[in-house]
Design a protein around this motif. Structure first.
Motif, mmCIF file in Angstrom:
data_model
loop_
_atom_site.group_PDB
_atom_site.id
_atom_site.type_symbol
_atom_site.label_atom_id
_atom_site.label_comp_id
_atom_site.label_asym_id
_atom_site.label_seq_id
_atom_site.Cartn_x
_atom_site.Cartn_y
_atom_site.Cartn_z
ATOM 1 N N PHE A 390 0.813 -1.225 0.000
ATOM 2 C CA PHE A 390 0.000 0.000 0.000
ATOM 3 C C PHE A 390 0.847 1.277 0.000
ATOM 4 N N THR A 391 2.151 1.131 -0.181
ATOM 5 C CA THR A 391 3.023 2.304 -0.278
ATOM 6 C C THR A 391 3.348 2.561 -1.743
ATOM 7 N N PRO A 392 3.220 3.781 -2.217
ATOM 8 C CA PRO A 392 3.475 4.069 -3.642
ATOM 9 C C PRO A 392 4.967 3.981 -3.968
ATOM 10 N N THR A 393 5.241 3.950 -5.239
ATOM 11 C CA THR A 393 6.626 3.895 -5.712
ATOM 12 C C THR A 393 7.416 5.072 -5.152
ATOM 13 N N GLY A 394 8.620 4.767 -4.653
ATOM 14 C CA GLY A 394 9.461 5.809 -4.084
ATOM 15 C C GLY A 394 9.188 6.096 -2.628
ATOM 16 N N GLY A 395 8.293 5.340 -1.998
ATOM 17 C CA GLY A 395 7.946 5.568 -0.598
ATOM 18 C C GLY A 395 8.946 4.933 0.358
ATOM 19 N N ALA A 396 8.556 4.871 1.636
ATOM 20 C CA ALA A 396 9.466 4.349 2.660
ATOM 21 C C ALA A 396 8.685 3.524 3.674
ATOM 22 N N VAL A 397 9.336 2.460 4.137
ATOM 23 C CA VAL A 397 8.772 1.596 5.186
ATOM 24 C C VAL A 397 9.848 1.408 6.244
ATOM 25 N N VAL A 398 9.474 1.567 7.514
ATOM 26 C CA VAL A 398 10.429 1.434 8.620
ATOM 27 C C VAL A 398 9.922 0.385 9.589
ATOM 28 N N LEU A 399 10.801 -0.582 9.915
ATOM 29 C CA LEU A 399 10.506 -1.566 10.964
ATOM 30 C C LEU A 399 11.405 -1.237 12.152
ATOM 31 N N SER A 400 10.794 -0.891 13.281
ATOM 32 C CA SER A 400 11.560 -0.560 14.484
ATOM 33 C C SER A 400 11.120 -1.453 15.631
#
Length: 490
Positions: A390-400
């Motif tokens: 569900f994140t568009p191209t060029g987005g960011a995902v963070v797992l903390s």
């Protein structure tokens, strides 16, 4: 008292109530009230002639009839009635031979006219309030009768005060007795349910307590399923007024769920065998991959990806079936959450690279934890997969991950499309697909979050979703450091 005797008492009470209501309706009719008042005025006049006395007591004798006319016909009619009563009084006084005194006229006329006007004004206000109250009560009753649920209200002593039409119909269909408290009446169904002992125990708990409750029961002979709920009704100061009860038949819903579960289980098992064979043949074909042309290798890779996706779907369906049957097994052992999270990020990186999404791992250092590494890894895989999807191209995902209040907290944050506020309450429902996924035709089964929640709660943890449409989503998982059983448990 026997049931027959109590029924007889109830029938007599009902007859008296109908008689009282009929009398009240008759007395409330304007024509009847006018007739009674006129007869009263004439009778008072005749009584004065017969007695030969017309002192101040005569004025008082006319007051009730003047007030009655005013109450039914208004202040103007009340004033005229006061004038007429005064005329009758003076006529009686003249007939019996008393002197015609102008002062007596004023003293008799003023009180009677005043009583008529005041009674009329008061009655008009009271009648207006009463009509408004009747209209409100009628509207409330109509609304309650129009609901699909059976609803009733009992006072603090447990006596039935009100029951709407659907509940009355259900009581007749179920053969409930017309006497006793709600729990006493429901107890007569105990032997007809699939779990008589549990049903009796719940009714006894409800009879002795005031806590809110929701339960289901199924009738053996008919297979009908009902959902019953109850909650206390309190004033603003916390004083108990009574209890509200609701009953809804959910037979069709439960049958549909059983059919769906049976279908899912059958399809999962039927697909598993051919998929295993297909995977085996693809592995054999992979041994000769070097001899294949470029087009053949492309087709082989596509077949592998499709087969792997089908296998994941089948495994998810089987896992959900285990969760629904409360057969989910977790084998806990000491693990390092940092290593598990790092492996999940690496597994998700190819899918993220295809969309040029930056996946970042933010963990300070090793975090010891007791958990089922396979199942918890599945949770991280599902949550990262959703975030990337569900994140568009060029987005960011963070797992903390971090330690907080004696628990291990995992957060997966993205800057994707987010979830509409009115859909947040449904994201943990089986097979639910959000409007964004449907609109953009994104692949998925709607089982990822269902599985994640079941695994997290199996670890005595919690999972929550915080999202804003158009800004992104954050999923938070909190797990205890140690599991209560320390081994295999369900």
């Amino acid at each position: 008292m026997s049931a027959a005797a109590e029924l007889l008492v109830l029938e007599r009470r009902a007859s008296l109530e109908r008689l009282r209501a009929s009398a009240s309706r008759l007395a409330a009719h304007p024509a009847v009230a006018l007739g009674i008042a006129c007869v009263g005025l004439v009778a008072t006049f005749a009584g004065m002639l017969a007695s030969g006395r017309s002192g101040p007591i005569g004025t008082i004798m006319f007051v009730p009839w003047v007030a009655l006319l005013a109450a039914r016909l208004g202040p103007t009619a009340g004033g005229l009635a006061g004038v007429a009563a005064t005329g009758l009084y003076l006529t009686a006084a003249e007939v019996v031979g008393l002197p015609d005194d102008p002062a007596a006229l004023a003293l008799r006329l003023a009180p009677l006219v005043g009583v008529g006007v005041v009674a009329g004004l008061s009655s008009r206000r009271i009648s207006s309030d009463a009509l408004e109250l009747q209209a409100t009560n009628a509207l409330q009753r109509a609304l309650l009768d129009a609901t699909a649920d059976g609803i009733c209200f009992t006072d603090a002593a447990g006596r039935l005060v009100f029951a709407n039409a659907p509940l009355q119909r259900s009581a007749i269909e179920l053969g409930l007795p017309p006497y006793g408290s709600v729990t006493d009446r429901l107890l007569t169904l105990a032997d007809r349910t699939t779990e008589p002992g549990r049903f009796r125990e719940r009714m006894q708990e409800l009879a002795s307590g005031h806590a809110a409750s929701e339960d289901e029961f199924e009738l053996t002979e008919s297979g009908r399923v009902f959902c019953g709920s109850t909650a206390p009704v309190q004033r603003a100061d916390g004083t108990l007024v009574g209890r509200i009860w609701a009953l809804r038949e959910v037979t069709a819903d439960r049958r549909l769920e059983r059919l769906r579960d049976a279908f899912v289980a059958a399809v999962s098992h039927e697909l598993r065998t051919p998929l295993t064979s297909l995977s085996g043949f693809l592995e054999l074909l992979g041994d000769e991959e070097d001899s294949l042309a470029l087009t053949g290798r492309t087709y082989l890779n596509a077949a592998r990806r499709g087969t792997a996706r089908l296998q994941r779907i089948v495994e998810d369906l089987l896992l959900v079936a285990q969760i629904e049957a409360e057969l989910l097994e977790l084998r806990t052992e000491p693990i390092d959450l940092m290593e598990l999270a790092a492996a999940a990020v690496e597994l998700a990186r190819p899918a993220a690279d295809e969309k040029r999404i930056a996946v970042t791992l933010d963990i300070e250092g090793p975090l010891a934890l007791e958990a089922d590494s396979v199942r918890l890894g599945q949770v991280l895989d599902n949550l990262l997969s959703n975030a990337i999807k569900f994140t568009p191209t060029g987005g960011a995902v963070v797992l903390s991950a971090s330690s907080r209040d004696g628990r291990r907290c995992i957060e997966i944050t993205d800057n994707g499309s987010g979830i509409p506020h009115d859909e947040l309450g449904q994201v943990f429902s089986r097979f639910y697909r959000g409007s964004s996924a449907t609109r953009r035709a994104l692949p998925g089964t709607g089982l990822g979050l269902v599985i994640a929640r079941a695994i997290v709660e199996g670890h005595s943890g919690t999972i929550s979703v915080d999202s804003r449409e158009g800004e992104g989503t954050k999923v938070t998982v909190a797990l205890p450091l140690r599991q209560p059983d320390g081994g295999t448990y369900r």
